[in-house]
Write a protein that holds these residues in place. Structure first.
Motif, PDB file in Angstrom:
ATOM      1  N   PRO A  10       0.838  -1.206   0.000  1.00 26.76           N
ATOM      2  CA  PRO A  10       0.000   0.000   0.000  1.00 26.76           C
ATOM      3  C   PRO A  10       0.867   1.248   0.000  1.00 26.76           C
ATOM      4  O   PRO A  10       1.928   1.297   0.625  1.00 26.76           O
ATOM      5  CB  PRO A  10      -0.794  -0.128   1.306  1.00 26.76           C
ATOM      6  CG  PRO A  10      -0.821  -1.588   1.589  1.00 26.76           C
ATOM      7  CD  PRO A  10       0.505  -2.116   1.111  1.00 26.76           C
ATOM      8  N   SER A  11       0.388   2.265  -0.721  1.00 35.17           N
ATOM      9  CA  SER A  11       1.139   3.516  -0.818  1.00 35.17           C
ATOM     10  C   SER A  11       0.142   4.652  -0.944  1.00 35.17           C
ATOM     11  O   SER A  11      -1.033   4.488  -0.653  1.00 35.17           O
ATOM     12  CB  SER A  11       2.089   3.450  -2.021  1.00 35.17           C
ATOM     13  OG  SER A  11       2.955   4.556  -2.045  1.00 35.17           O
ATOM     14  N   HIS A  76       8.190  -5.778  -3.743  1.00 37.93           N
ATOM     15  CA  HIS A  76       8.863  -4.929  -4.730  1.00 37.93           C
ATOM     16  C   HIS A  76       8.952  -3.507  -4.192  1.00 37.93           C
ATOM     17  O   HIS A  76       7.967  -2.951  -3.701  1.00 37.93           O
ATOM     18  CB  HIS A  76       8.114  -4.915  -6.063  1.00 37.93           C
ATOM     19  CG  HIS A  76       8.804  -4.088  -7.101  1.00 37.93           C
ATOM     20  ND1 HIS A  76       8.593  -2.739  -7.242  1.00 37.93           N
ATOM     21  CD2 HIS A  76       9.747  -4.424  -8.014  1.00 37.93           C
ATOM     22  CE1 HIS A  76       9.363  -2.278  -8.212  1.00 37.93           C
ATOM     23  NE2 HIS A  76      10.072  -3.279  -8.689  1.00 37.93           N
ATOM     24  N   THR A  77      10.130  -2.930  -4.282  1.00 39.66           N
ATOM     25  CA  THR A  77      10.323  -1.576  -3.799  1.00 39.66           C
ATOM     26  C   THR A  77      10.971  -0.716  -4.873  1.00 39.66           C
ATOM     27  O   THR A  77      11.424  -1.220  -5.909  1.00 39.66           O
ATOM     28  CB  THR A  77      11.181  -1.569  -2.516  1.00 39.66           C
ATOM     29  OG1 THR A  77      11.150  -0.255  -1.937  1.00 39.66           O
ATOM     30  CG2 THR A  77      12.617  -1.972  -2.807  1.00 39.66           C
ATOM     31  N   GLY A  83      10.720   4.251   1.707  1.00 42.67           N
ATOM     32  CA  GLY A  83      10.372   4.582   3.084  1.00 42.67           C
ATOM     33  C   GLY A  83       9.077   3.930   3.520  1.00 42.67           C
ATOM     34  O   GLY A  83       8.993   3.356   4.615  1.00 42.67           O
ATOM     35  N   GLN A  84       8.077   3.988   2.664  1.00 45.56           N
ATOM     36  CA  GLN A  84       6.794   3.354   2.971  1.00 45.56           C
ATOM     37  C   GLN A  84       6.931   1.839   2.992  1.00 45.56           C
ATOM     38  O   GLN A  84       6.324   1.150   3.825  1.00 45.56           O
ATOM     39  CB  GLN A  84       5.745   3.767   1.942  1.00 45.56           C
ATOM     40  CG  GLN A  84       4.391   3.092   2.090  1.00 45.56           C
ATOM     41  CD  GLN A  84       3.717   3.384   3.422  1.00 45.56           C
ATOM     42  OE1 GLN A  84       3.913   4.456   3.992  1.00 45.56           O
ATOM     43  NE2 GLN A  84       2.960   2.433   3.940  1.00 45.56           N
ATOM     44  N   ASP A  85       7.753   1.306   2.113  1.00 47.63           N
ATOM     45  CA  ASP A  85       7.906  -0.149   2.030  1.00 47.63           C
ATOM     46  C   ASP A  85       8.585  -0.723   3.269  1.00 47.63           C
ATOM     47  O   ASP A  85       8.226  -1.814   3.729  1.00 47.63           O
ATOM     48  CB  ASP A  85       8.684  -0.518   0.766  1.00 47.63           C
ATOM     49  CG  ASP A  85       7.909  -0.190  -0.502  1.00 47.63           C
ATOM     50  OD1 ASP A  85       6.668  -0.154  -0.443  1.00 47.63           O
ATOM     51  OD2 ASP A  85       8.543   0.050  -1.548  1.00 47.63           O
ATOM     52  N   ALA A  89       7.206  -3.485   5.902  1.00 50.42           N
ATOM     53  CA  ALA A  89       7.964  -4.648   6.364  1.00 50.42           C
ATOM     54  C   ALA A  89       7.918  -4.760   7.885  1.00 50.42           C
ATOM     55  O   ALA A  89       7.786  -5.865   8.431  1.00 50.42           O
ATOM     56  CB  ALA A  89       9.413  -4.552   5.883  1.00 50.42           C
ATOM     57  N   ALA A  90       7.999  -3.629   8.576  1.00 48.59           N
ATOM     58  CA  ALA A  90       7.920  -3.643  10.041  1.00 48.59           C
ATOM     59  C   ALA A  90       6.554  -4.130  10.507  1.00 48.59           C
ATOM     60  O   ALA A  90       6.451  -4.913  11.473  1.00 48.59           O
ATOM     61  CB  ALA A  90       8.203  -2.248  10.587  1.00 48.59           C
TER      62      ALA A  90
END
Length: 481
Positions: A10-11, A76-77, A83-85, A89-90
Motif C-alpha cells: 500500500p502507498s 517490490h520496492t 520509506g513506505q515499504d 515490512a515492520a
C-alpha cells in the motif's frame, strides 16, 4: 515449498510504481501498469499469491491477515516508495515474526547494503534478475547457497553472494497472464493512451540503447535484448484472448520491441494469423518503439493489428539527445512520425525536461518540436536521477542535485531534482505545465480530441474523466511547488 506472497505494498493514492512502471509516481491521469516483474516469479512458485495493493485501493488493514499463514514475502520496492515499504515490512514482522521478507527492485539491486542497513525487518535483497533467485528461496534453499542476493547473517553482518547469471532461455519462463487472471482485477489497470481494459506483458528483456536516464537496462535487465520465441508469445496471447476475453488491447512492454525488425515483423504476422488487424476483430496491440522504425516494418505491423506505439522522443534538441546517448536523430524521428501518421498508427510521445544541456531555448525547441510532429497524446516528465543510472552519477559529480532519494513530494507527484546554474529546478518544474498547455490547448488538438469523443460514447466518458484528473494534476503540481 514456502507459502509465498508477492507484494506491491500500500502507498499513496494513485501510486503507479510497481514492477512494471518505468517511473514510480502519481500519473497525470489515473494509470496503473501491471506488476509483471512480480508476476513472473509468482508464476514459478507453486501456491503463491500476488497482491498489488495500490492498483486495487487496498490499505494495510485490508491485507494484514494475508501474512498470518505465510512463510515468505517478496516485496517490490523503488527509490520513491522505499520509506513506505520498510514501514510495511515492520508491520509484517510485527504481525508474523517468523516470516522471511525479501525486497526486490532496482533500488535494492544497486544499493543492497544501504537498503538492509535502513531496516532490521528485511532478511535479504535480490540483485540482478531475481526470478530463479526467488524460486530457489521459496523451495527452501539456504540463503548462503542462493546466487544473486545480499542477506543478513545471524550476527547482523551483510553477506553478498555471487552474482546471478543472466537468463538466456526466455522460453523457460512461464506465462504471467494466468497470475493476472488469478490474483488481479484486470479492470483496475488503466493506461491513458491504451484501450480499456488492456493486458501487458514482456516478450523479452534488455535494451541495446544506452540512454543515461533509463532505469531498468542499467540496473536489472541489461543491454542485451533477450526474447521469447514467437510461438511462445503467441501462446500467451491466445491464453489472454480465451481466458481474459474482456481484453481490448495487448501491450508488449519490452523496452524496445521494434529494435529487432525481423522478429517484430514475424510476431506481427503471427498476430495477424490470429485475426489481429482483420475487420471486426475486437482486440488491437501496441508496444514501445524507438523513433527510427523503417516504413517497411511499420507497414507490416499496421497490417497485422498494431494500433499504437509508445515512443520516447525525450527532446527536440539534437545536442541533448547526444548528451543522453539516445542514439536518435531528430530528422529520422520526424520521418518516422510522418510515416506513422500516414499509415494511421497512433503515437503516444514521451518527453523529458531538465536533461543535461537543457536551457530555456532547448525547452522552447522541444515544445515546438512536439507541436510540429504532433503525436496523438504526450507525457512530459522531469529528468529523474535514479540511483544506478549514469545520470545519477553524472548529476551528483557535477553538483546538479544532492543525491537524495526524494524524487516525489509526499503526495506522489514528481518534483524537479536537477538544477543548473543557468536553469534552476523551479523553472524546469513550471515548464512542464506550460508544455502540456501549449500542446493540448491548440484548436487543432482540441478538435481532434472532441472528434474522437463524439464518435465513441465510451471514449467520451473516459476523456471527460481524464480531463478532470488532468486539471487536478496541474492543481497538485502548483501546491507541491
Amino acid at each position: 515449498m514456502k507459502r509465498t506472497l508477492f507484494l506491491q505494498a500500500p502507498s499513496f493514492d494513485g501510486y503507479d510504481g510497481g514492477a512494471g512502471a518505468r517511473y514510480q509516481m502519481k500519473r497525470e491521469v489515473r494509470s496503473f501498469w501491471y506488476p509483471t516483474w512480480l508476476a513472473q516469479p509468482a508464476a514459478m512458485v507453486e501456491g503463491s499469491k500476488l497482491i498489488d495493493a495500490p492498483a486495487h485501493d487496498q490499505s494495510w488493514e485490508e491485507i494484514a491477515h494475508e501474512f498470518d499463514e505465510r512463510d515468505l514475502v517478496i516485496l517490490h520496492t523503488s527509490t520513491p516508495s522505499f520509506g513506505q515499504d520498510i514501514r510495511t515490512a515492520a508491520l509484517i514482522k510485527k504481525r508474523n515474526p517468523n516470516i522471511m521478507i525479501g525486497f526486490v527492485g532496482a533500488k535494492v539491486a544497486v544499493e543492497p547494503d544501504k537498503s538492509l542497513a535502513a531496516t532490521p525487518h528485511v532478511d535479504f535483497v535480490a540483485r540482478e534478475e531475481y526470478d530463479y533467485t526467488i524460486l530457489e528461496i521459496a523451495q527452501g534453499r539456504p540463503l548462503r547457497e542462493v546466487d544473486g542476493i545480499t542477506w543478513r547473517d545471524a550476527d547482523g553482518s551483510f553477506v553478498r553472494n555471487r552474482d546471478r547469471a543472466v537468463i538466456e532461455d526466455m522460453d523457460a519462463l512461464p506465462m504471467v497472464a494466468p497470475v493476472y487472471k488469478r490474483d488481479l482485477k484486470i479492470e483496475k489497470y488503466f493506461g491513458g493512451y491504451l484501450r480499456h481494459p488492456y493486458v501487458s506483458f514482456y516478450t523479452g528483456r534488455g535494451c541495446k540503447s544506452r540512454c543515461t536516464f533509463c532505469l531498468w537496462p542499467q540496473t536489472i535487465a541489461g543491454h542485451t535484448y533477450r526474447f521469447r520465441s514467437v510461438p511462445k508469445v503467441i501462446e500467451e496471447v491466445q491464453y489472454i484472448l480465451k481466458e481474459i476475453p474482456q481484453t481490448k488491447e495487448i501491450f508488449f512492454d519490452d523496452d524496445t520491441l521494434t529494435d529487432n525488425h525481423d522478429r517484430v515483423e514475424e510476431l506481427a504476422i503471427a498476430l495477424g494469423q490470429l485475426g489481429f488487424g482483420k475487420p471486426g476483430f475486437p482486440v488491437s496491440w501496441s508496444c514501445n518503439a524507438k523513433a527510427n522504425v523503417p516504413r517497411k516494418t511499420l507497414e507490416v505491423l499496421k497490417a497485422n493489428g498494431l494500433r499504437l506505439l509508445l515512443v520516447g522522443y525525450e527532446s527536440g534538441n539534437q545536442k541533448i539527445l547526444h548528451n543522453i546517448k539516445k542514439g536518435l536523430r531528430t530528422d529520422v524521428a520526424r520521418q518516422f512520425t510522418k510515416d506513422c501518421h500516414e499509415l494511421g498508427i497512433v503515437i503516444h510521445g514521451t518527453f523529458i525536461l531538465g536533461l543535461p544541456g537543457e536551457t530555456l531555448e532547448t525547452i522552447e525547441e522541444t515544445i515546438n518540436y512536439a507541436k510540429e510532429i504532433n503525436p496523438h497524446t504526450i507525457q512530459v516528465s522531469l529528468a529523474a536521477p535514479y540511483p544506478g543510472t549514469f545520470l545519477f552519477k553524472q548529476a551528483t559529480e557535477n553538483g546538479w542535485f544532492d543525491g537524495t532519494d526524494h524524487l516525489l513530494d509526499d503526495g506522489g507527484n514528481q518534483i524537479a531534482q536537477l538544477s543548473y546554474p543557468h536553469l534552476p529546478a523551479p523553472v524546469i518544474f513550471d515548464k512542464v505545465e506550460e508544455f502540456y498547455k501549449r500542446f493540448y490547448f491548440r484548436p487543432r488538438k482540441i478538435g481532434a480530441i472532441v472528434s474522437e469523443m463524439v464518435r465513441d460514447w465510451d471514449m467520451m466518458k473516459r476523456r471527460l474523466r481524464e480531463g478532470v484528473e488532468f486539471f487536478d494534476f496541474l492543481r497538485r503540481r502548483k501546491e507541491a511547488a
